[in-house]
Design an enzyme around this catalytic site. Structure first.
Site, mmCIF file in Angstrom:
data_model
loop_
_atom_site.group_PDB
_atom_site.id
_atom_site.type_symbol
_atom_site.label_atom_id
_atom_site.label_comp_id
_atom_site.label_asym_id
_atom_site.label_seq_id
_atom_site.Cartn_x
_atom_site.Cartn_y
_atom_site.Cartn_z
ATOM 1 C CG ASP A 188 -1.662 1.102 1.422
ATOM 2 O OD1 ASP A 188 -2.310 1.591 0.487
ATOM 3 O OD2 ASP A 188 -1.860 1.789 2.618
ATOM 4 N NE ARG A 216 -10.528 8.062 -9.174
ATOM 5 C CZ ARG A 216 -10.664 7.529 -10.490
ATOM 6 N NH1 ARG A 216 -10.086 7.952 -11.415
ATOM 7 N NH2 ARG A 216 -11.825 6.818 -10.552
ATOM 8 C CG ASP A 221 -2.077 7.604 0.406
ATOM 9 O OD1 ASP A 221 -1.071 8.186 0.298
ATOM 10 O OD2 ASP A 221 -2.751 7.239 -0.403
HETATM 11 C C1 G6P Z 1 -5.539 5.827 -0.156
HETATM 12 C C2 G6P Z 1 -5.924 6.433 1.344
HETATM 13 C C3 G6P Z 1 -7.329 7.058 1.301
HETATM 14 C C4 G6P Z 1 -7.672 7.933 0.168
HETATM 15 C C5 G6P Z 1 -7.553 7.008 -1.086
HETATM 16 C C6 G6P Z 1 -7.929 7.747 -2.447
HETATM 17 O O1 G6P Z 1 -6.279 4.515 -0.032
HETATM 18 O O2 G6P Z 1 -5.398 5.531 2.468
HETATM 19 O O3 G6P Z 1 -7.224 7.765 2.651
HETATM 20 O O4 G6P Z 1 -8.987 8.227 0.477
HETATM 21 O O5 G6P Z 1 -6.092 6.638 -1.168
HETATM 22 O O6 G6P Z 1 -6.837 8.871 -2.480
HETATM 23 P P1 G6P Z 1 -6.904 9.885 -3.568
HETATM 24 O O7 G6P Z 1 -5.457 10.387 -3.727
HETATM 25 O O8 G6P Z 1 -7.457 9.118 -4.776
HETATM 26 O O9 G6P Z 1 -8.047 11.061 -3.150
HETATM 27 MG MG MG Z 2 -2.740 3.147 3.418
#
Ligand code: G6P
Ligand code: MG
Length: 211
Positions: A9, A117, A11
């Site tokens: 993963d 994204r 983030d």
């Molecule tokens: C990751 C994070 C989420 C986030 C998602 C979409 O999974 O953990 O907290 O909402 O990405 O992220 P984005 O950058 O597309 O808004």
């Molecule tokens: Mg994460």
């Protein structure tokens, strides 16, 4: 070799962008006038942007139109992107880079499996733009975690059977996705609270004890 591939993963695992997600959502929640804290933020890990807004609106006394929802998700992303601009390879931390290199040196493939994204932008910011053998992210999936799609796509891109993949996750939704995908998983950070993983990591380099 226990695993042919590790799917990370992004983030909260490779880099600490989860703090920026929190700050951006906090500004939006304040603008809407709903309560938001770290506990609610933890529920947004691994969840798509639009689903995250729905969770934030659970305590909202009213109904937002689709146009208003789009306004808030767009604005959240603009704030978030502004924060991401400050990121550089220094935000990676030597331990992460070193551990990734050591896993690769064992002949194990490495991929990203993220609902974001913005994954490719973030990878560029921290100097990992061309590092991974495959990147599966929010741009190639229909359903975000806990749906296993993002990890199954990653294993497909790598050409490795799901049972040969280890997922590294900080999100409850991500750990659940790994289980459904028939992949072993290692939890880190917030993810170690849930008792869902095959391994709990105290630090990123503990991965070297597993693979
Ligand atoms: C990751 C994070 C989420 C986030 C998602 C979409 O999974 O953990 O907290 O909402 O990405 O992220 P984005 O950058 O597309 O808004
Ligand atoms: Mg994460």
């Amino acid at each position: 070799m226990r695993y042919q591939a590790v799917i990370f993963d992004l983030d909260g695992v490779i880099c600490q962008t989860d703090r920026y997600h929190y700050l951006a959502w906090k500004r939006i929640a304040d603008e809407i006038g709903v309560y938001f804290d770290e506990v609610i933020n933890n529920r947004l890990r691994g969840i798509s942007r639009t689903e995250s807004l729905e969770i934030i609106l659970e305590s909202y006394d009213g109904e937002l139109s689709q146009a208003e929802k789009n306004y808030y998700t767009d604005k959240k992303n603009a704030i978030y992107l502004d924060l991401l601009k400050e990121m550089s390879p220094e935000d990676l931390g030597p331990e992460v880079r070193d551990t990734l290199d050591r896993i690769r040196a064992k002949g194990i493939l490495e991929a990203i499996g993220s609902s974001s994204r913005n994954a490719k932008f973030i990878l560029r910011q921290v100097g990992l733009e061309n590092y991974f053998d495959a990147v599966s992210d929010g741009s190639n999936i229909t359903n975000s975690k806990p749906d296993p799609e993002v990890f199954l796509k990653a294993s497909e891109y790598l050409g490795i059977d799901p049972r040969g993949c280890l997922v590294v996750e900080d999100a409850r939704s991500g750990l659940e996705a790994a289980l459904v995908a028939n992949m072993d998983c290692a939890a880190i950070g917030d993810g170690t609270k849930y008792n869902l993983a095959n391994y709990n990591l105290k630090r990123f380099s503990d991965l070297l004890l597993i693979v």
